[in-house]
Design a protein around this motif. Structure first.
Motif, PDB file in Angstrom:
ATOM      1  N   TYR A 294      -1.876  -6.805  -7.127  1.00 48.24           N
ATOM      2  CA  TYR A 294      -2.561  -5.996  -6.127  1.00 48.24           C
ATOM      3  C   TYR A 294      -2.824  -4.586  -6.644  1.00 48.24           C
ATOM      4  O   TYR A 294      -3.907  -4.027  -6.473  1.00 48.24           O
ATOM      5  CB  TYR A 294      -1.721  -5.939  -4.847  1.00 48.24           C
ATOM      6  CG  TYR A 294      -2.379  -5.190  -3.707  1.00 48.24           C
ATOM      7  CD1 TYR A 294      -3.156  -5.867  -2.770  1.00 48.24           C
ATOM      8  CD2 TYR A 294      -2.219  -3.811  -3.577  1.00 48.24           C
ATOM      9  CE1 TYR A 294      -3.756  -5.179  -1.719  1.00 48.24           C
ATOM     10  CE2 TYR A 294      -2.821  -3.128  -2.533  1.00 48.24           C
ATOM     11  CZ  TYR A 294      -3.587  -3.811  -1.612  1.00 48.24           C
ATOM     12  OH  TYR A 294      -4.190  -3.123  -0.584  1.00 48.24           O
ATOM     13  N   LEU A 295      -1.811  -3.995  -7.288  1.00 46.39           N
ATOM     14  CA  LEU A 295      -1.873  -2.587  -7.666  1.00 46.39           C
ATOM     15  C   LEU A 295      -2.714  -2.333  -8.916  1.00 46.39           C
ATOM     16  O   LEU A 295      -3.302  -1.256  -9.067  1.00 46.39           O
ATOM     17  CB  LEU A 295      -0.447  -2.073  -7.906  1.00 46.39           C
ATOM     18  CG  LEU A 295      -0.143  -0.653  -7.432  1.00 46.39           C
ATOM     19  CD1 LEU A 295      -0.269  -0.577  -5.929  1.00 46.39           C
ATOM     20  CD2 LEU A 295       1.259  -0.262  -7.871  1.00 46.39           C
ATOM     21  N   CYS A 296      -2.771  -3.285  -9.816  1.00 47.12           N
ATOM     22  CA  CYS A 296      -3.451  -3.109 -11.099  1.00 47.12           C
ATOM     23  C   CYS A 296      -4.908  -2.685 -10.904  1.00 47.12           C
ATOM     24  O   CYS A 296      -5.587  -3.117  -9.969  1.00 47.12           O
ATOM     25  CB  CYS A 296      -3.376  -4.422 -11.872  1.00 47.12           C
ATOM     26  SG  CYS A 296      -4.107  -4.378 -13.509  1.00 47.12           S
ATOM     27  N   ASP A 297      -5.391  -1.845 -11.786  1.00 47.24           N
ATOM     28  CA  ASP A 297      -6.745  -1.308 -11.711  1.00 47.24           C
ATOM     29  C   ASP A 297      -7.792  -2.402 -11.930  1.00 47.24           C
ATOM     30  O   ASP A 297      -7.509  -3.455 -12.525  1.00 47.24           O
ATOM     31  CB  ASP A 297      -6.913  -0.222 -12.781  1.00 47.24           C
ATOM     32  CG  ASP A 297      -8.074   0.703 -12.499  1.00 47.24           C
ATOM     33  OD1 ASP A 297      -8.721   0.573 -11.437  1.00 47.24           O
ATOM     34  OD2 ASP A 297      -8.349   1.568 -13.354  1.00 47.24           O
TER      35      ASP A 297
ATOM     36  N   ARG B  76       0.831  -1.207   0.000  1.00 47.06           N
ATOM     37  CA  ARG B  76       0.000   0.000   0.000  1.00 47.06           C
ATOM     38  C   ARG B  76       0.866   1.258   0.000  1.00 47.06           C
ATOM     39  O   ARG B  76       0.509   2.263  -0.623  1.00 47.06           O
ATOM     40  CB  ARG B  76      -0.930  -0.019   1.210  1.00 47.06           C
ATOM     41  CG  ARG B  76      -2.076  -1.021   1.066  1.00 47.06           C
ATOM     42  CD  ARG B  76      -2.941  -1.071   2.307  1.00 47.06           C
ATOM     43  NE  ARG B  76      -4.100  -1.938   2.102  1.00 47.06           N
ATOM     44  CZ  ARG B  76      -4.945  -2.305   3.060  1.00 47.06           C
ATOM     45  NH1 ARG B  76      -4.751  -1.849   4.309  1.00 47.06           N
ATOM     46  NH2 ARG B  76      -5.962  -3.091   2.801  1.00 47.06           N
ATOM     47  N   ARG B  77       1.999   1.197   0.675  1.00 47.45           N
ATOM     48  CA  ARG B  77       2.921   2.333   0.650  1.00 47.45           C
ATOM     49  C   ARG B  77       3.477   2.528  -0.758  1.00 47.45           C
ATOM     50  O   ARG B  77       3.641   3.665  -1.231  1.00 47.45           O
ATOM     51  CB  ARG B  77       4.054   2.093   1.660  1.00 47.45           C
ATOM     52  CG  ARG B  77       4.947   3.306   1.897  1.00 47.45           C
ATOM     53  CD  ARG B  77       5.810   3.111   3.129  1.00 47.45           C
ATOM     54  NE  ARG B  77       6.845   2.111   2.922  1.00 47.45           N
ATOM     55  CZ  ARG B  77       8.063   2.388   2.434  1.00 47.45           C
ATOM     56  NH1 ARG B  77       8.387   3.630   2.085  1.00 47.45           N
ATOM     57  NH2 ARG B  77       8.951   1.432   2.304  1.00 47.45           N
ATOM     58  N   PHE B  78       3.764   1.429  -1.443  1.00 43.71           N
ATOM     59  CA  PHE B  78       4.213   1.497  -2.839  1.00 43.71           C
ATOM     60  C   PHE B  78       3.122   2.123  -3.706  1.00 43.71           C
ATOM     61  O   PHE B  78       3.389   2.981  -4.548  1.00 43.71           O
ATOM     62  CB  PHE B  78       4.564   0.092  -3.322  1.00 43.71           C
ATOM     63  CG  PHE B  78       5.172   0.040  -4.689  1.00 43.71           C
ATOM     64  CD1 PHE B  78       6.546   0.098  -4.855  1.00 43.71           C
ATOM     65  CD2 PHE B  78       4.370  -0.081  -5.820  1.00 43.71           C
ATOM     66  CE1 PHE B  78       7.118   0.026  -6.132  1.00 43.71           C
ATOM     67  CE2 PHE B  78       4.925  -0.150  -7.084  1.00 43.71           C
ATOM     68  CZ  PHE B  78       6.302  -0.088  -7.232  1.00 43.71           C
ATOM     69  N   GLY B  79       1.872   1.690  -3.495  1.00 45.62           N
ATOM     70  CA  GLY B  79       0.762   2.252  -4.257  1.00 45.62           C
ATOM     71  C   GLY B  79       0.560   3.730  -3.991  1.00 45.62           C
ATOM     72  O   GLY B  79       0.237   4.504  -4.910  1.00 45.62           O
ATOM     73  N   ALA B  80       0.756   4.150  -2.752  1.00 49.96           N
ATOM     74  CA  ALA B  80       0.627   5.569  -2.412  1.00 49.96           C
ATOM     75  C   ALA B  80       1.682   6.395  -3.136  1.00 49.96           C
ATOM     76  O   ALA B  80       1.420   7.535  -3.545  1.00 49.96           O
ATOM     77  CB  ALA B  80       0.733   5.755  -0.904  1.00 49.96           C
ATOM     78  N   ARG B  81       2.867   5.819  -3.293  1.00 56.19           N
ATOM     79  CA  ARG B  81       3.920   6.503  -4.041  1.00 56.19           C
ATOM     80  C   ARG B  81       3.516   6.652  -5.505  1.00 56.19           C
ATOM     81  O   ARG B  81       3.752   7.694  -6.130  1.00 56.19           O
ATOM     82  CB  ARG B  81       5.232   5.719  -3.910  1.00 56.19           C
ATOM     83  CG  ARG B  81       6.383   6.284  -4.710  1.00 56.19           C
ATOM     84  CD  ARG B  81       6.802   7.658  -4.209  1.00 56.19           C
ATOM     85  NE  ARG B  81       7.938   8.162  -4.963  1.00 56.19           N
ATOM     86  CZ  ARG B  81       8.080   9.406  -5.365  1.00 56.19           C
ATOM     87  NH1 ARG B  81       7.166  10.311  -5.046  1.00 56.19           N
ATOM     88  NH2 ARG B  81       9.132   9.785  -6.046  1.00 56.19           N
TER      89      ARG B  81
ATOM     90  N   ARG C 109      -5.556   9.632  -7.297  1.00 52.51           N
ATOM     91  CA  ARG C 109      -5.691   8.270  -6.781  1.00 52.51           C
ATOM     92  C   ARG C 109      -6.266   7.362  -7.866  1.00 52.51           C
ATOM     93  O   ARG C 109      -7.438   6.980  -7.823  1.00 52.51           O
ATOM     94  CB  ARG C 109      -6.557   8.263  -5.526  1.00 52.51           C
ATOM     95  CG  ARG C 109      -5.917   8.972  -4.345  1.00 52.51           C
ATOM     96  CD  ARG C 109      -6.913   9.144  -3.205  1.00 52.51           C
ATOM     97  NE  ARG C 109      -7.353   7.867  -2.646  1.00 52.51           N
ATOM     98  CZ  ARG C 109      -6.798   7.283  -1.571  1.00 52.51           C
ATOM     99  NH1 ARG C 109      -5.780   7.879  -0.953  1.00 52.51           N
ATOM    100  NH2 ARG C 109      -7.267   6.153  -1.109  1.00 52.51           N
ATOM    101  N   ARG C 110      -5.425   7.047  -8.843  1.00 53.12           N
ATOM    102  CA  ARG C 110      -5.804   6.113  -9.919  1.00 53.12           C
ATOM    103  C   ARG C 110      -4.777   4.999  -9.987  1.00 53.12           C
ATOM    104  O   ARG C 110      -3.573   5.223  -9.869  1.00 53.12           O
ATOM    105  CB  ARG C 110      -5.866   6.827 -11.271  1.00 53.12           C
ATOM    106  CG  ARG C 110      -6.966   7.877 -11.373  1.00 53.12           C
ATOM    107  CD  ARG C 110      -6.890   8.570 -12.716  1.00 53.12           C
ATOM    108  NE  ARG C 110      -7.058   7.636 -13.820  1.00 53.12           N
ATOM    109  CZ  ARG C 110      -6.601   7.842 -15.056  1.00 53.12           C
ATOM    110  NH1 ARG C 110      -5.895   8.927 -15.323  1.00 53.12           N
ATOM    111  NH2 ARG C 110      -6.818   6.959 -16.004  1.00 53.12           N
ATOM    112  N   ALA C 111      -5.269   3.805 -10.194  1.00 53.08           N
ATOM    113  CA  ALA C 111      -4.387   2.643 -10.303  1.00 53.08           C
ATOM    114  C   ALA C 111      -3.901   2.492 -11.745  1.00 53.08           C
ATOM    115  O   ALA C 111      -4.524   3.006 -12.681  1.00 53.08           O
ATOM    116  CB  ALA C 111      -5.139   1.381  -9.865  1.00 53.08           C
TER     117      ALA C 111
END
Length: 325
Positions: A228-231, A195-200, A208-210
């Motif tokens: 996990y990160l993919c939209d 989630r920290r990676f995604g926030a970056r 806030r888009r994947a």
């Protein structure tokens, strides 16, 4: 193979020395770029309409087949010959097709998951040959490339190519196999890091888009993060497994968010030609960073094995003068 030797090398550029029976569109003296795969054009699956690169007969030239590019003369099929972009040197022409066409197919070949204007795209190994081409192709198609890198030199390279920003993977600790879901502490720690990676990623993108597409090749170390990160309804498209071949997937994210995990392998002739047109028009640069001689072939392979290559692509001259001689 029928021969007791093997000549490697799976891309190149050169001058046509001779042509065989039935060749129509390539002539002696033509300046050509050589693409990286071969297949049997008369195979039953190709005649039935399958994409040739997915044919049961498809093989990587100079790797699974003989008579590759690491020799004074090589043998290829007519469909492997692409017109050499006039603006490029011989070494630049020899360096873009394998990584470039592979990235082009990953980003454009899997409907409906193709790069469209405004689409965020996460690119692993952003400063490598594949990543360098993917960043440029994404930008040309109107997407927003965000590259994963490991140091400042590679970050500068990606930004120069048009990446919106970069994520330094060394600042995160969750790489490798996915923890056992029943190990609550380990899974919780992994989730916090991803989630920290995604926030970056969001921070770089500015919203806030994947990522609509995740361009993968690293495999084992990164697939859990990519999935996990993919939209929702997005795609993780993979062409290798440089960190290992085990790909742990939390199926809850795959099926409930209707994501796609797609394998992709080099490119077909149309995709090679479309990429070459972008290169010829100056929209995509080969990113040639190192040129060696024939005797350096082992060295440059060692650099790749050690993950210590300079950013971009490399080439070697085989029985050829420097481009400026």
């Amino acid at each position: 193979a029928a021969e007791n030797y093997h000549i490697g090398g799976s891309e190149g550029s050169g001058i046509v020395w001779a042509v065989g029976e039935g060749v129509r569109d390539v002539r002696i003296g033509d300046h050509v770029v050589l693409s990286s795969a071969q297949w049997d054009e008369g195979a039953d699956d190709i005649r039935a309409g399958t994409d040739p690169i997915t044919s049961s007969t498809a093989e990587v030239w100079g790797y699974e087949t003989n008579f590759g590019a690491f020799a004074q003369y090589t043998v290829v099929h007519e469909y492997q010959c692409l017109p050499k972009p006039e603006r490029l040197s011989w070494t630049e022409s020899a360096a873009y097709i394998l990584t470039g066409a592979t990235a082009y197919r990953q980003l454009t070949g899997w409907q409906p998951n193709t790069v469209r204007p405004g689409d965020p795209v996460l690119i692993w190994g952003g400063a490598g040959g594949l990543g360098s081409m993917a960043t440029q192709i994404t930008r040309v198609l109107g997407g927003v490339p965000i590259a994963v890198i490991s140091n400042d030199e590679r970050a500068a390279h990606c930004l120069k190519l048009g990446a919106r920003g970069v994520i330094n993977r060394t600042e995160f600790t969750h790489w490798g196999r996915l923890p056992d879901i029943e190990d609550a502490d380990a899974f919780s720690a992994w989730t916090a890091e991803v989630r920290r990676f995604g926030a970056r990623f969001w921070e770089i993108l500015g919203e806030r888009r994947a990522p609509r597409i995740v361009l993968e090749h690293s495999g084992q170390a990164t697939i859990p993060t990519s999935i996990y990160l993919c939209d929702n309804a997005g795609m993780v498209v993979i062409c290798g497994g440089t960190s290992g071949y085990h790909g742990d997937v939390d199926l809850r994210f795959l099926w409930m968010r209707q994501k796609r995990l797609q394998g992709s392998h080099f490119a077909n002739t149309r995709q090679c030609r479309e990429l070459t047109r972008l290169v010829a028009e100056g929209l995509v640069d080969p990113c040639l960073s190192h040129v060696g001689e024939f005797g350096d072939i082992g060295l440059v392979h060692q650099l790749m094995y050690d993950n210590s290559t300079p950013p971009g692509n490399m080439a070697v001259r085989v029985n050829a003068l420097a481009d400026d001689e």
